[in-house]
Scaffold this active site. Structure first.
Site, mmCIF file in Angstrom:
data_model
loop_
_atom_site.group_PDB
_atom_site.id
_atom_site.type_symbol
_atom_site.label_atom_id
_atom_site.label_comp_id
_atom_site.label_asym_id
_atom_site.label_seq_id
_atom_site.Cartn_x
_atom_site.Cartn_y
_atom_site.Cartn_z
ATOM 1 N N ASP A 126 0.847 -1.196 0.000
ATOM 2 C CA ASP A 126 0.000 0.000 0.000
ATOM 3 C C ASP A 126 0.885 1.250 0.000
ATOM 4 O O ASP A 126 2.092 1.169 0.223
ATOM 5 C CB ASP A 126 -0.893 -0.050 1.253
ATOM 6 N N ASP A 140 -8.872 3.705 -2.469
ATOM 7 C CA ASP A 140 -9.846 4.153 -1.460
ATOM 8 C C ASP A 140 -11.123 4.701 -2.075
ATOM 9 O O ASP A 140 -11.308 5.912 -2.201
ATOM 10 C CB ASP A 140 -9.181 5.190 -0.555
ATOM 11 N N GLU A 168 2.656 4.877 -4.148
ATOM 12 C CA GLU A 168 2.674 5.768 -5.344
ATOM 13 C C GLU A 168 3.991 6.530 -5.484
ATOM 14 O O GLU A 168 4.313 6.884 -6.618
ATOM 15 C CB GLU A 168 1.501 6.754 -5.258
HETATM 16 C C1 GLC Z 1 -4.758 3.286 2.647
HETATM 17 C C2 GLC Z 1 -5.231 2.066 1.874
HETATM 18 C C3 GLC Z 1 -6.316 1.368 2.657
HETATM 19 C C4 GLC Z 1 -5.773 0.985 4.030
HETATM 20 C C5 GLC Z 1 -5.280 2.222 4.762
HETATM 21 C C6 GLC Z 1 -4.616 1.902 6.100
HETATM 22 O O1 GLC Z 1 -5.744 4.225 2.730
HETATM 23 O O2 GLC Z 1 -5.658 2.392 0.591
HETATM 24 O O3 GLC Z 1 -6.773 0.234 1.955
HETATM 25 O O4 GLC Z 1 -6.754 0.349 4.789
HETATM 26 O O5 GLC Z 1 -4.345 2.912 3.956
HETATM 27 O O6 GLC Z 1 -3.534 1.068 5.920
#
Ligand code: GLC
Length: 783
Positions: free
Chosen positions: A404, A488, A407
């Site tokens: 995660d 998200d 980017e």
């Molecule tokens: C980001 C991710 C999400 C995750 C969050 C906490 O927003 O896209 O899926 O739950 O971080 O890690």
């Protein structure tokens, strides 16, 4: 990021354009055209796949293979013809013709019917400073798809699409850059499809007929223009070509096709065990439980919170016993932690694994752990170092890795301090040796290279078992390393609806293993929204429910018994469809075909499908028309040519037609194509529960040919040819339906099992499937 790339700043320098061709050099793979200092090369890689490079100063850098899986030299030689005249030249393969006009230099491609495509506009290519631009003509009927991760509707014509990986929490229909950046466009008109892949990892932007309606303008912040033209004429052939260039996905383990449950976060080992129990007690199938960032100690990557997760190995082993796999989140940022003896940080500093600014200072930003430093995944040794740390998770039994914030997402101040998202300075050095570059060139690769590190580590450390990687960010070719989810989203009907075209365009960009967070990540789903989302989600190639901190719990039983029953019904449908889905994954691996398909993929000559954003196909046999609005219990459905069967009732419809389908809350309109074979598994709570015995082949009367794929579902053996395929033929002969199973091919030997062949409306027969040829006939009912 916007501070760098809100728009292209107006540059004072005038544009330079290509002068005419001064010489023609015919080469093994194509031609080289010196043009007064600049140089253009065209390579034919197959008879329908061409690689074009324009190098303004004539001194092209050796190409690096970050996105391209197969460099030009690796393609077998293609036979082509060169026809020269005084003003132009033609390169002719057996499926297309490229005409190159000399003064000014312009390329026009033609198919065998003489239709022009990928045709240079009057100013074909121009450049200034570190910006280069190509202009191609758009035909009035052209529709544009792919372009990576895109919001809005299916057809992207008229939009501006920027390729710059971005954290876009709260995205909507107007958001441009997204988590994934894939500078590939598929262009379709009746009878013709082609693709253009811009092979630059620099910032780039496709103006898809926004400034000038009949022009596709491609701008990139690189010093040369490098693109591939991929001729179809069908979308399937274009994706075949595109994924030959950028690679195909490995087969996931079967468990990764099951239902996956996530939340930010299940806070403790006890909460996770309870969750698992709930699934089993309620008999809602589930294979995967995710651990989000709170399993870590103070958000330090590769650590565990000793109070909340005191014995992760035991927890994971217990879950495995019950048929659950655990996937852990891994963020790239490493807490800046010089005092605390945090080994990931200490080692990373000692071995120079992090990014340093151009002035030599350690680069930092702010993410979950506070002050954070970032690994340089462009360096092979750093990928390996990261992979070794990842092994600390897999050694505990973790089966998959969820990447995660890659980017990469970072703030200029600690979270909650009113900071803003920033990007690394563009001049930050990245990589080393022949991969040495700067962030301007490698920004779009951060997620891809991190995913690569994860994948390579799993391949190496899982003892021959298949791993699973899920990533938020990526670039062209990400399918080689990882599955992708659309970040998200929110619990909004608009986001449910948007998930169809979003996943379709990602799929048309070569990424087949895709899904959106079911129920919506941010905000609270209503019971009705949740039920409808689960119906659609049952068909997402990646079926994962997820929800954010501070939202209401979003597990299937949290919305009352009616919604729980609906979720159970559709998750069970998902498990029933696993043998069919698994074959689609194999097809994706073999040919780059999408699993989740917009109708235009199957019916490229039917203009009714071109703007159909709210229906989708799963493979070539199933068509879904989900309910995407509150309060609706019926909807209009378009069925293309051919006969279609209602999945639930068996009723037959003759396409092309529109119909009004009934869809009470517990039903999603779903249709099967005549002649289809859909293998169905018996009921199960998880994929490891028991063998598929009996396997049911649900057959729909008509004519069709299909190949069923099998292997052990978990090892890498399929890569060394341990698999089996069974060609199946369905024929309607008068009032008879004949189903022929051809001998099983390949070296995988499934245990002999019961096979129920069920021809809808005709009855069923049970046989023992031992891999030998069988022909079954089903007489029609005597009226
Ligand atoms: C980001 C991710 C999400 C995750 C969050 C906490 O927003 O896209 O899926 O739950 O971080 O890690």
């Amino acid at each position: 990021m916007s501070e760098f790339f809100g728009d292209i700043p107006p540059l004072p320098q005038p544009w330079s354009t290509l002068e005419g061709v001064s010489r023609v050099v015919v080469q093994d793979q194509g031609i080289r055209l010196p043009c007064e200092g600049a140089e253009v090369t065209v390579h034919l890689l197959t008879s329908q796949l061409l690689h074009v490079r324009v190098v303004p100063d004539g001194r092209g850098k050796p190409r690096r293979s970050w996105a391209v899986a197969q460099m030009d030299e690796a393609w077998p030689k293609v036979v082509f013809q060169v026809l020269e005249s005084s003003s132009s030249l033609e390169l002719i393969s057996d499926t297309l013709r490229l005409e190159i006009q000399y003064h000014p230099l312009r390329l026009t491609f033609y198919d065998l019917q003489g239709q022009a495509f990928a045709e240079d506009a009057p100013v074909s290519c121009r450049w200034r400073a570190d910006q280069i631009q190509a202009n191609k003509r758009l035909h009035p009927e052209d529709r544009l798809y792919g372009l990576g991760e895109r919001t809005g509707l299916l057809n992207q014509r008229g939009k501006i699409c920027t390729h710059w990986t971005s954290d876009v929490w709260g995205y909507d229909n107007l958001t441009d850059s997204m988590y994934q950046a894939i500078p590939f466009v598929m262009i379709l008109r009746p009878g013709l499809t082609y693709g253009l892949f811009l092979n630059t990892t620099h910032w780039s932007r496709f103006d898809l007929g926004s400034s000038q309606t009949d022009c596709l303008q491609i701008t990139s912040h690189s010093r040369e223009l490098d693109y591939y033209v991929i001729y179809g004429p069908t979308p399937a052939q274009v994706l075949d070509g595109y994924t030959q260039i950028t690679g195909r996905m490995p087969l996931p383990p079967l468990w990764a096709l099951g239902y996956q449950q996530c939340r930010w976060s299940y806070p403790s080992a006890a909460a996770v065990s309870n969750l698992a129990q709930e699934f089993r007690q309620r008999q809602i199938p589930c294979d995967v439980i995710y651990l989000d960032i709170d399993y870590m100690r103070g958000y330090r990557v590769f650590t565990w919170d000793p109070l909340r997760f005191p014995d992760p190995a035991q927890l994971i082993a217990d879950l495995k016993q019950q048929g659950f796999r655990v996937v852990t989140i891994v963020d790239p940022g490493v807490k800046w932690d010089p005092e605390a003896g945090y080994a990931v940080f200490d080692q990373g500093i000692a071995d120079h694994c992090f990014l340093y600014k151009k002035d030599g200072h350690l680069l930092h930003g702010y993410v979950w752990p506070g002050k954070t430093v970032f690994p340089d995944f462009m360096k092979a040794r750093v990928r390996q170092w990261w992979g070794n740390w990842q092994q600390s998770l897999t050694d505990l039994g973790v089966a998959g890795i969820w990447n995660d914030m890659n980017e990469p997402a970072l703030n200029d101040r600690p979270f909650g301090d009113g900071g803003q998202l920033v990007s690394f300075p563009l001049e930050t050095p990245q990589g080393e040796g022949s991969d040495l570059s700067d962030h301007a060139e490698t920004h779009n690769l951060y997620g891809l290279m991190m995913a690569r590190a994860s994948r390579e580590s799993l391949d190496h450390h899982l003892g021959g078992e298949r791993g699973f990687v899920l990533t938020r960010s990526g670039y062209a070719g990400i399918q080689r390393w990882s599955a992708v989810w659309t970040g998200d989203n929110n619990s909004l009907w608009e986001h449910l609806e948007m998930s169809l075209p979003m996943l379709s365009n990602l799929s048309l960009s070569g990424v087949s293993f895709v899904g959106a967070d079911i129920g919506g990540f941010g905000r609270n789903a209503s019971p009705e929204l949740f039920a409808r989302w689960m119906q659609v989600g049952a068909l997402y190639p990646l079926m994962r429910g997820h929800s954010a901190k501070h939202t209401h719990p979003h597990e299937p039983w949290q919305f009352g018994s009616e919604v729980e029953r609906i979720c159970q019904k559709f998750i069970r449908l998902r498990y029933q469809l696993l043998p069919y889905l698994y074959t689609l994954f194999w097809q994706a691996r073999q040919t780059g075909s999408p699993i989740w398909r917009p109708l235009l993929y199957e019916y490229p000559n039917d203009p009714q499908t071109y703007d159909l954003s709210d229906q989708v196909m799963l493979g070539s046999a199933l068509l879904a028309a989900p309910i995407l609005r509150p309060g609706q219990t019926h909807r209009a459905v378009y069925l293309p040519e051919g006969s279609w069967f209602d999945w639930w009732t068996g009723e037959v419809f003759f396409g092309p037609t529109h119909l009004l389908a009934d869809a009470p809350l517990d039903q999603m309109p779903l249709y099967a194509r005549a002649g289809a074979v859909i293998p169905l598994a018996p009921p199960m709570q998880h994929t490891q529960e028991r063998p598929w015995d009996p396997l049911t082949l649900r057959v729909y009367a008509g004519n069709g040919d299909w190949t069923y794929y099998e292997d052990d579902g978990h090892s890498l053996g399929y890569q060394s040819d341990i698999w089996a395929t069974t060609p199946i033929r369905v024929r309607q002969e008068g009032s008879l339906v004949r189903v022929t199973l051809y001998p099983r091919q390949g070296s995988w030997r499934p245990d002999p099992h019961r096979l129920i062949v069920q021809v809808v409306g005709y009855g069923e027969q049970q046989i023992r499937d031992d891999g030998s040829a069988q022909t079954l006939t089903f007489p029609g009912q005597v009226l």
